[in-house]
Design a protein around this motif. Structure first.
Motif, PDB file in Angstrom:
ATOM      1  N   GLN A  38       0.808  -1.205   0.000  1.00  0.00           N
ATOM      2  CA  GLN A  38       0.000   0.000   0.000  1.00  0.00           C
ATOM      3  C   GLN A  38       0.854   1.272   0.000  1.00  0.00           C
ATOM      4  O   GLN A  38       0.323   2.359   0.192  1.00  0.00           O
ATOM      5  N   ALA A  39       2.159   1.169  -0.161  1.00  0.00           N
ATOM      6  CA  ALA A  39       3.038   2.330  -0.062  1.00  0.00           C
ATOM      7  C   ALA A  39       2.664   3.394  -1.080  1.00  0.00           C
ATOM      8  O   ALA A  39       2.372   3.106  -2.241  1.00  0.00           O
ATOM      9  N   GLU A  40       2.674   4.655  -0.627  1.00  0.00           N
ATOM     10  CA  GLU A  40       2.502   5.796  -1.515  1.00  0.00           C
ATOM     11  C   GLU A  40       3.879   6.203  -2.029  1.00  0.00           C
ATOM     12  O   GLU A  40       4.809   6.398  -1.237  1.00  0.00           O
ATOM     13  N   THR A  41       4.030   6.305  -3.333  1.00  0.00           N
ATOM     14  CA  THR A  41       5.325   6.628  -3.919  1.00  0.00           C
ATOM     15  C   THR A  41       5.304   8.023  -4.535  1.00  0.00           C
ATOM     16  O   THR A  41       4.271   8.498  -5.019  1.00  0.00           O
ATOM     17  N   PHE A  42       6.477   8.674  -4.509  1.00  0.00           N
ATOM     18  CA  PHE A  42       6.624  10.028  -5.028  1.00  0.00           C
ATOM     19  C   PHE A  42       7.871  10.080  -5.900  1.00  0.00           C
ATOM     20  O   PHE A  42       8.969   9.718  -5.451  1.00  0.00           O
ATOM     21  N   THR A  79      12.954   7.762  -6.393  1.00  0.00           N
ATOM     22  CA  THR A  79      11.581   7.578  -5.926  1.00  0.00           C
ATOM     23  C   THR A  79      11.583   7.459  -4.405  1.00  0.00           C
ATOM     24  O   THR A  79      12.388   6.718  -3.837  1.00  0.00           O
ATOM     25  N   SER A  90       9.054   6.742  -0.893  1.00  0.00           N
ATOM     26  CA  SER A  90       7.806   6.077  -0.541  1.00  0.00           C
ATOM     27  C   SER A  90       7.491   6.294   0.927  1.00  0.00           C
ATOM     28  O   SER A  90       8.382   6.441   1.765  1.00  0.00           O
ATOM     29  N   PHE A 122       4.808   4.604   3.921  1.00  0.00           N
ATOM     30  CA  PHE A 122       3.899   3.492   4.177  1.00  0.00           C
ATOM     31  C   PHE A 122       3.704   3.343   5.680  1.00  0.00           C
ATOM     32  O   PHE A 122       4.472   3.878   6.489  1.00  0.00           O
ATOM     33  N   ASN A 137      -7.480  -1.589   1.667  1.00  0.00           N
ATOM     34  CA  ASN A 137      -6.525  -1.243   2.726  1.00  0.00           C
ATOM     35  C   ASN A 137      -7.010  -1.558   4.139  1.00  0.00           C
ATOM     36  O   ASN A 137      -6.239  -1.384   5.087  1.00  0.00           O
ATOM     37  N   PHE A 156      -1.610   1.986   4.844  1.00  0.00           N
ATOM     38  CA  PHE A 156      -1.519   3.102   3.889  1.00  0.00           C
ATOM     39  C   PHE A 156      -0.124   3.137   3.295  1.00  0.00           C
ATOM     40  O   PHE A 156       0.785   2.445   3.764  1.00  0.00           O
TER      41      PHE A 156
END
Length: 349
Positions: free
Chosen positions: A32-36, A43, A45, A47, A317, A349
């Motif tokens: 579920q990691a949010e990456t940027f 990159t 991340s 989480f 999630n 998340f």
């Protein structure tokens, strides 16, 4: 801690698919990691998870085998973490990850935040090199086969501590992979009571086919010493063999055996053997899972442990689950859990 669905999914993915090196870096501890995207090459991340449970347990309260029940509404390993991947021009990638555990139920000002994992590594065609604090390769290869649980986990053999580690993960050689791990404790480390340099080594070999896989490995626990009669004594090795099979598209089974050699004078004799098996059924919106294990010491009583659980994906999630475990401790094992039951929820998340 990841949900049981994620745990079983990660295990079967490792066992039944080829080693996708770059993908394993890009994914942090949770899917579920949010990456940027910081740049074309870097990159970041973010989480984490909030994990809460209500648990009831019967513990051995007296040497005659009497039990006493207790219950608690508590945190079950809530965490937050950060990761980074940088892609080099030569095709290799460097990465780092750190994950902190916190008590989501703790309202005190001094609530502890503990480092659960912290490591960095390099990955490419040669395989992967990693250093820091991370999960044991021995635990991943053997114990995790029979541990789909959030709380109701069965007994685990003793392996090297998950700090001061350096590991190498090979690329895939037509289904064969191998992993090597060292724990290095210098004479300047606070955890080293021997006054000398200590090194522990572990190795695992895996072969994966389309619907099955087999593992073999050893952890010599060379840096896991303790003081016995005034003398520093290194722990003896633990050996493992494991197998996993996809019986159908929705049913997976696994089994493992570990032999833990004990220190001289141990109440359990020369060694303790763990025989375990697990079964998982994915019913679409979650899983029904269970495991059984026989713990057989060379001396003393053996015991049969059992645990089962079910989980359900409420929404993306968010998972709810319920688990029961029975551990068959000796009558005089005061403080050990006899049985436990819990219900819990995990938001990732």
């Amino acid at each position: 801690m990841s949900s049981a669905v994620d745990i079983l999914g990660n295990i079967m993915k490792r066992l039944f698919s080829k080693l996708a090196l770059v993908a394993s870096v890009a994914a942090a501890s949770t899917a579920q990691a949010e990456t940027f995207e910081v740049s074309d090459k870097t990159t970041l991340s973010l989480f984490g998870a909030i994990e809460l449970k209500y648990n009831t347990a019967d513990e051995i309260s007296d040497t005659d085998g009497s039990t006493e029940s207790s219950s608690a509404y508590e945190d079950n390993g809530s965490s937050v973490g950060f990761g980074a991947v940088h892609r080099f021009d030569n095709g290799m990638s460097g990465y780092a990850e750190i994950e902190f555990e916190h008590n989501a139920n703790d309202s005190s000002d001094g609530g502890e935040v503990l480092t659960d994992k912290a490591f960095a590594g390099l990955i490419g065609d040669f395989g992967e090199v990693r250093a820091g604090r991370f999960d044991s390769i021995y635990t991943n290869a053997f114990y995790d086969l029979v541990d789909p649980f959030e709380t109701a986990s069965l007994s685990e053999e003793s392996v090297m501590e998950e700090d001061n580690l350096i590991a190498y993960f090979s690329p895939d050689f037509n289904g064969f992979t191998f992993e090597l791990q060292a724990r290095v404790i210098g004479d300047g480390d606070n955890v080293n009571e021997s006054g000398s340099n200590e090194t522990g080594m572990a190795g695992v070999v895996k072969y994966s086919a389309d619907t099955w896989a087999v593992h073999a490995g050893v952890d010599d626990r060379g840096a896991e010493g303790e003081e016995v009669n005034g003398e520093w004594v290194s722990q003896d090795p633990v050996y493992g063999l494991g197998v996993a099979v996809a019986l159908t598209e929705t049913v997976d089974a696994a089994a493992r055996m570990s032999i833990q050699e004990n220190l001289e004078g141990s109440a359990e004799g020369d060694d303790t053997t763990f025989y375990g098996a697990s079964l998982n059924y994915n019913y679409g919106m979650g899983s029904v899972y269970g495991a059984m294990q026989q713990v057989d010491p060379d001396q003393g009583e053996d015991r049969t442990e059992f645990a089962a659980g079910i989980n359900y994906d409420v929404v993306e999630n968010l998972v709810v689950y319920s688990e029961y475990g029975s551990y068959d401790p000796a009558d005089d094992a005061v403080g050990d859990i006899d049985t436990q039951f819990e219900v819990g929820a995990i938001y990732e998340f």
